[in-house]
Design an enzyme around this catalytic site. Structure first.
Site, PDB file in Angstrom:
ATOM      1  N   ASN A   1     -10.667  -3.921  -1.122  1.00 40.51           N
ATOM      2  CA  ASN A   1     -10.544  -2.887  -2.151  1.00 40.51           C
ATOM      3  C   ASN A   1      -9.635  -3.321  -3.297  1.00 40.51           C
ATOM      4  OD1 ASN A   1     -12.142  -0.692  -1.204  1.00 40.51           O
ATOM      5  ND2 ASN A   1     -10.631  -0.312   0.411  1.00 40.51           N
TER       6      ASN A   1
ATOM      7  N   CYS B   1     -19.139  -1.239   1.130  1.00 40.83           N
ATOM      8  CA  CYS B   1     -18.266  -0.135   1.507  1.00 40.83           C
ATOM      9  C   CYS B   1     -18.922   0.602   2.670  1.00 40.83           C
ATOM     10  CB  CYS B   1     -18.075   0.800   0.311  1.00 40.83           C
ATOM     11  SG  CYS B   1     -16.997   2.218   0.630  1.00 40.83           S
TER      12      CYS B   1
ATOM     13  N   HIS C   1     -16.337   4.275  -4.264  1.00 36.59           N
ATOM     14  CA  HIS C   1     -15.411   5.388  -4.078  1.00 36.59           C
ATOM     15  C   HIS C   1     -15.589   6.452  -5.160  1.00 36.59           C
ATOM     16  CE1 HIS C   1     -12.447   3.097  -1.253  1.00 36.59           C
ATOM     17  NE2 HIS C   1     -13.689   3.121  -0.807  1.00 36.59           N
TER      18      HIS C   1
ATOM     19  N   TYR D   1     -13.738  10.749  -1.715  1.00 36.52           N
ATOM     20  CA  TYR D   1     -12.867  10.327  -2.820  1.00 36.52           C
ATOM     21  C   TYR D   1     -13.007  11.201  -4.059  1.00 36.52           C
ATOM     22  CZ  TYR D   1     -11.941   6.201  -0.041  1.00 36.52           C
ATOM     23  OH  TYR D   1     -11.549   5.359   0.969  1.00 36.52           O
TER      24      TYR D   1
ATOM     25  N   ARG E   1       0.832  -1.205   0.000  1.00 34.55           N
ATOM     26  CA  ARG E   1       0.000   0.000   0.000  1.00 34.55           C
ATOM     27  C   ARG E   1       0.865   1.253   0.000  1.00 34.55           C
ATOM     28  NH1 ARG E   1      -4.620   1.772   4.491  1.00 34.55           N
ATOM     29  NH2 ARG E   1      -4.986   3.844   3.625  1.00 34.55           N
TER      30      ARG E   1
END
Length: 432
Positions: free
Chosen positions: A157, A177, A207, A254, A103
């Site tokens: 995700n 989500c 998102h 987002y 990540r």
């Protein structure tokens, strides 16, 4: 509507398997299962994870949480995926291929090219999809063999792409989500009403969503919310108040990556990555979890992210296993099937849906204005290409997905990012 309590019709006690059960986030889920046991009477909860040391810590804490709250269910844990899946009624996916180290890369190398670095959006999001989709599909095939009637609930995700991969391969899956339930709780607090009275017209892709109406007892109060609390809502999504007034909706956080891309890149270059922050929080959490006297989720966990996931997960799982009520509506990721007519039927959208033991069926929606529909169509096209790259591999497919993404879209950027993505993820890409 997003349920908040255990007002469900009874169904048989069930076995739930959590793949990625060694996550530091798992105690939030455990707390939800314990508190909402009337909604979802769990007989056995098995945590599955290859990280044996973390799993031992979190499994022991999970047992203490159940015991503290008087839950009679049995909690077990295992590194053996097949054994853990046997007999499961529902399988929850919350894995992170490559961990926080991967990540961190997703959030840093795109910035070097002048593009947003984020784990679900842009080039970093594509990297995560390429690492994750093959692993999730392998797990799903084993679910099909070991517990063929089980529902898969995907938190992993990028939820939209992962859910589309699962559904395109014929798996019983719904994506989830926490953005919608987070907004529901925030709006309820601002309005001074119980959350279960608040119904959202939440629309878009995972998102990439907007709250287009906020109904309390059937009446849309979004204009009132914006008028009275616009500054607080703008601060929450970190976008200018005049933008919310212009849009007439509340965009998800987002959307700032799209509406303020260059400003966000400049900001991200000046501070540590979110992955670095989360890794530090995780180290502290693991120290707390090792305390044999701890029997509840610690306050620090709220900084880990994922607020209210447990409530949404319990409600969705209960409905899928036959514990919902007629007309049970939840906001999920599922197939479009004509709901947004400008998208393909096999696109995965995030909208209110009727959920029962047959799955999730999107409710009819008003047409989406071009200001929003254009971006949804563009990102849907990218997600199609991203899934093609995840399933078939190849630099050309990676380049095409990057070129199609509205946050990239230039030849030089897509070319450089394709090489960077492959270089940073080679160990996870069988074709590279």
């Amino acid at each position: 509507m997003l349920p908040t309590s255990g007002e469900r019709s009874p169904h048989p006690r069930v076995k739930i398997a959590v793949v990625g059960g060694g996550s530091t986030y798992t105690p939030e889920l455990i707390d939800g299962f314990a508190r909402l046991r009337d909604a979802l009477p769990v007989a056995e909860l098995v945590l599955i994870d290859p990280a044996a040391e973390r799993l031992e810590l979190i499994g022991a804490l999970a047992r203490r949480i159940f015991a503290r709250q008087g839950h009679p269910g049995r909690i077990t844990w295992t590194a053996d995926l097949d054994a853990g899946l046997d007999g499961a009624d529902a399988v929850l996916l919350q894995l992170r291929v490559g961990g926080q180290a991967a990540r961190n890369q997703d959030e840093t190398w795109p910035l070097e090219c002048g593009c947003v670095g984020q784990e679900t959006t842009g080039a970093g999001g594509l990297a995560k999809a390429l690492r994750t989709v093959p692993v999730v599909l392998d797990i799903a095939e084993r679910v099909r063999r070991r517990c063929p009637d089980a529902w898969i609930v995907d938190f992993t995700n990028p939820v939209g792409i992962v859910t589309r991969a699962l559904l395109s391969h014929g798996h019983k899956a719904v994506g989830l989500c926490n953005v919608a339930i987070g907004f529901q709780r925030k709006f309820a607090k601002l309005l001074g009403v119980a959350p279960e009275r608040v119904e959202l017209e939440h629309i878009g892709l995972n998102h990439l969503t907007w709250e287009r109406a906020v109904r309390v007892d059937g009446t849309d109060v979004l204009p009132t919310l914006l008028a009275r609390h616009g500054d607080a809502l703008a601060d929450d999504v970190r976008m200018p108040r005049p933008l919310l007034d212009h849009l007439g909706v509340v965009p998800s956080y987002y959307l700032r990556y799209y509406y303020q891309h260059d400003a966000v890149v400049k900001e991200l270059r000046t501070k540590p990555s979110r992955a670095a922050e989360v890794a530090a929080i995780e180290r502290q959490l693991l120290d707390l979890y090792a305390d044999p006297d701890l029997a509840e989720k610690p306050e620090l966990l709220s900084r880990r992210g994922g607020a209210y996931y447990s409530e949404a997960a319990v409600a969705l799982t209960s409905s899928l296993l036959g514990g919902g009520t007629a007309g049970d509506v939840q906001i999920v990721n599922t197939l479009n099937h004509g709901t947004l007519p400008f998208l393909p039927d096999d696109a995965v959208i995030e909208v209110p849906a009727a959920v029962d033991s047959r799955g999730a069926s999107p409710l009819p929606l008003r047409p989406l204005a071009p200001l929003f529909a254009g971006l949804v169509a563009n990102v849907t096209a990218y997600e199609h290409l991203a899934l093609e790259a995840a399933l078939k591999g190849g630099r050309d497919r990676v380049f095409s997905a990057l070129l199609a993404h509205p946050l990239i879209g230039q030849i030089d950027y897509a070319d450089r990012l394709a090489d960077e993505l492959i270089a940073h993820n080679r160990e996870h890409l069988t074709w590279a």
